[in-house]
Design an enzyme around this catalytic site. Structure first.
Site, PDB file in Angstrom:
ATOM      1  N   LYS A  42      10.572  -0.571  12.186  1.00  0.00           N
ATOM      2  CA  LYS A  42       9.925   0.102  13.301  1.00  0.00           C
ATOM      3  C   LYS A  42       8.468  -0.365  13.468  1.00  0.00           C
ATOM      4  CE  LYS A  42      12.248   4.448  12.113  1.00  0.00           C
ATOM      5  NZ  LYS A  42      11.988   5.802  11.556  1.00  0.00           N
ATOM      6  N   GLY A  43       7.846  -0.703  12.348  1.00  0.00           N
ATOM      7  CA  GLY A  43       6.392  -0.890  12.335  1.00  0.00           C
ATOM      8  C   GLY A  43       5.839  -1.842  13.375  1.00  0.00           C
ATOM      9  N   GLU A  98       6.570  -9.263  13.182  1.00  0.00           N
ATOM     10  CA  GLU A  98       6.384  -8.284  12.109  1.00  0.00           C
ATOM     11  C   GLU A  98       4.970  -7.726  12.131  1.00  0.00           C
ATOM     12  OE1 GLU A  98       7.676  -6.434  10.194  1.00  0.00           O
ATOM     13  OE2 GLU A  98       9.348  -7.232   9.059  1.00  0.00           O
ATOM     14  N   ASP A  99       4.807  -6.547  11.566  1.00  0.00           N
ATOM     15  CA  ASP A  99       3.464  -5.997  11.427  1.00  0.00           C
ATOM     16  C   ASP A  99       2.796  -6.486  10.142  1.00  0.00           C
ATOM     17  OD1 ASP A  99       5.320  -4.628   9.935  1.00  0.00           O
ATOM     18  OD2 ASP A  99       4.603  -2.629  10.427  1.00  0.00           O
ATOM     19  N   ASP A 102       4.742  -8.613   2.995  1.00  0.00           N
ATOM     20  CA  ASP A 102       4.346  -8.169   1.666  1.00  0.00           C
ATOM     21  C   ASP A 102       4.959  -9.157   0.655  1.00  0.00           C
ATOM     22  OD1 ASP A 102       3.688  -6.572  -0.488  1.00  0.00           O
ATOM     23  OD2 ASP A 102       4.344  -4.720   0.423  1.00  0.00           O
ATOM     24  N   LYS A 130      -0.167  -9.941   3.072  1.00  0.00           N
ATOM     25  CA  LYS A 130      -0.752  -9.684   1.753  1.00  0.00           C
ATOM     26  C   LYS A 130      -0.321 -10.806   0.827  1.00  0.00           C
ATOM     27  CE  LYS A 130      -0.876  -4.602   1.590  1.00  0.00           C
ATOM     28  NZ  LYS A 130      -0.238  -3.411   1.004  1.00  0.00           N
ATOM     29  N   PHE A 151      -3.333   0.059   0.503  1.00  0.00           N
ATOM     30  CA  PHE A 151      -2.380   0.848   1.292  1.00  0.00           C
ATOM     31  C   PHE A 151      -2.951   1.034   2.698  1.00  0.00           C
ATOM     32  CE2 PHE A 151       1.282   3.871   0.359  1.00  0.00           C
ATOM     33  CZ  PHE A 151       1.698   3.872   1.688  1.00  0.00           C
ATOM     34  N   ASP A 158       2.969   2.689   8.486  1.00  0.00           N
ATOM     35  CA  ASP A 158       3.143   4.095   8.129  1.00  0.00           C
ATOM     36  C   ASP A 158       3.052   4.365   6.630  1.00  0.00           C
ATOM     37  OD1 ASP A 158       5.647   2.807   7.422  1.00  0.00           O
ATOM     38  OD2 ASP A 158       6.480   4.820   7.222  1.00  0.00           O
ATOM     39  N   ARG A 164       1.544   6.037  12.252  1.00  0.00           N
ATOM     40  CA  ARG A 164       1.873   4.862  13.068  1.00  0.00           C
ATOM     41  C   ARG A 164       1.095   4.836  14.379  1.00  0.00           C
ATOM     42  NH1 ARG A 164       6.449   2.285  10.778  1.00  0.00           N
ATOM     43  NH2 ARG A 164       8.097   3.625  10.015  1.00  0.00           N
TER      44      ARG A 164
HETATM   45  C1  PRP Z   1       7.701  -3.331   6.209  1.00  0.00           C
HETATM   46  C2  PRP Z   1       7.311  -4.455   7.139  1.00  0.00           C
HETATM   47  C3  PRP Z   1       8.291  -5.532   6.816  1.00  0.00           C
HETATM   48  C4  PRP Z   1       8.518  -5.341   5.334  1.00  0.00           C
HETATM   49  C5  PRP Z   1       7.636  -6.292   4.602  1.00  0.00           C
HETATM   50  O1  PRP Z   1       8.722  -2.601   6.801  1.00  0.00           O
HETATM   51  O2  PRP Z   1       7.354  -4.072   8.490  1.00  0.00           O
HETATM   52  O3  PRP Z   1       9.519  -5.388   7.508  1.00  0.00           O
HETATM   53  O4  PRP Z   1       8.138  -3.993   5.015  1.00  0.00           O
HETATM   54  O5  PRP Z   1       7.887  -6.211   3.233  1.00  0.00           O
HETATM   55  P1  PRP Z   1       8.418  -7.457   2.396  1.00  0.00           P
HETATM   56  O6  PRP Z   1       7.605  -8.650   2.802  1.00  0.00           O
HETATM   57  O7  PRP Z   1       8.132  -7.024   0.974  1.00  0.00           O
HETATM   58  O8  PRP Z   1       9.876  -7.644   2.643  1.00  0.00           O
HETATM   59  P2  PRP Z   1       9.267  -1.223   6.252  1.00  0.00           P
HETATM   60  O9  PRP Z   1      10.441  -1.462   5.354  1.00  0.00           O
HETATM   61  O10 PRP Z   1       8.125  -0.435   5.667  1.00  0.00           O
HETATM   62  O11 PRP Z   1       9.839  -0.509   7.571  1.00  0.00           O
HETATM   63  P3  PRP Z   1       9.077   0.048   8.873  1.00  0.00           P
HETATM   64  O12 PRP Z   1       8.625  -1.142   9.662  1.00  0.00           O
HETATM   65  O13 PRP Z   1      10.119   0.834   9.579  1.00  0.00           O
HETATM   66  O14 PRP Z   1       7.908   0.908   8.419  1.00  0.00           O
END
Ligand code: PRP
Length: 178
Positions: A42-43, A98-99, A102, A130, A151, A158, A164
């Site tokens: 969703k992000g 993507e937002d 990680d 990151k 964080f 979120d 959000r």
């Molecule tokens: C976050 C972000 C990526 C993922 C990145 O989504 O939007 O999809 O985590 O992490 P990674 O590089 O370790 O795979 P999240 O699962 O928090 O879902 P959301 O967008 O609905 O908050």
């Protein structure tokens, strides 16, 4: 500023500048071509909504929701696709939006998934990255900025589905998540 925020990391104006920078790179790279923007829910919906309105290339939208499971230290994880795109991407230019990146697992697996479906090109745009958290080596063509391992919430990001809607990105107070 929200009470749970320790510090503003990026203001609305700073985010705007990053969005415009990414958009102009994409406009340059895909001049005269069609692009399928795949927005990873969703992000990224907030970032994507701003980004696509700065695009001058011919762009179509679709949505995907996914999470990755796996060893965490290799790229051999498994992707769980909770919501899939309807678009046939065979022979198309795909831009995954993507937002934040990680570990890199989600995008690494999504990129492989798009390639296996026959996409002509698969590129990635992420507002934040990151690098210190990365466990898979993944090429990200368009990045707003690298950040430290803190964080961060707001502008789509979120904690337990909260924050959000903030129009800036802030660092959460440790007592909120510890
Ligand atoms: C976050 C972000 C990526 C993922 C990145 O989504 O939007 O999809 O985590 O992490 P990674 O590089 O370790 O795979 P999240 O699962 O928090 O879902 P959301 O967008 O609905 O908050």
């Amino acid at each position: 500023m929200h009470n749970d925020i320790k510090e503003i990391l990026f203001t609305k104006q700073e985010i705007d500048m990053m969005v415009h920078k990414i958009a102009s790179q994409i406009n340059e790279d895909f001049k005269g071509e069609e692009l399928i923007a795949v927005i990873i829910l969703k992000g990224s919906m907030i970032f994507a909504a701003d980004l696509i309105r700065c695009l001058t290339v011919n762009v179509k939208l679709d949505f995907m929701q996914a999470s990755s499971y796996g060893s965490g230290t290799t790229s051999s994880g498994v992707i769980n696709i909770k919501k899939d795109i309807d678009t046939d991407i065979k022979g198309k230019n795909v831009l995954l939006i993507e937002d934040i990146i990680d570990s890199g697992n989600t995008l690494n697996l999504l990129k492989q998934e798009m390639q296996s479906r026959g996409a002509k090109t698969v590129k990635i745009a992420s507002l934040l990255s990151k690098p210190d958290r990365r466990v898979v080596d993944i090429e990200v063509e368009y990045i707003g900025t690298d950040i430290l391992d803190e964080f961060v919430v707001g502008y789509g990001l979120d904690m337990d589905e909260k924050y959000r809607q903030m129009d800036y990105i802030g660092i959460l107070k440790p007592e909120i998540y510890m």
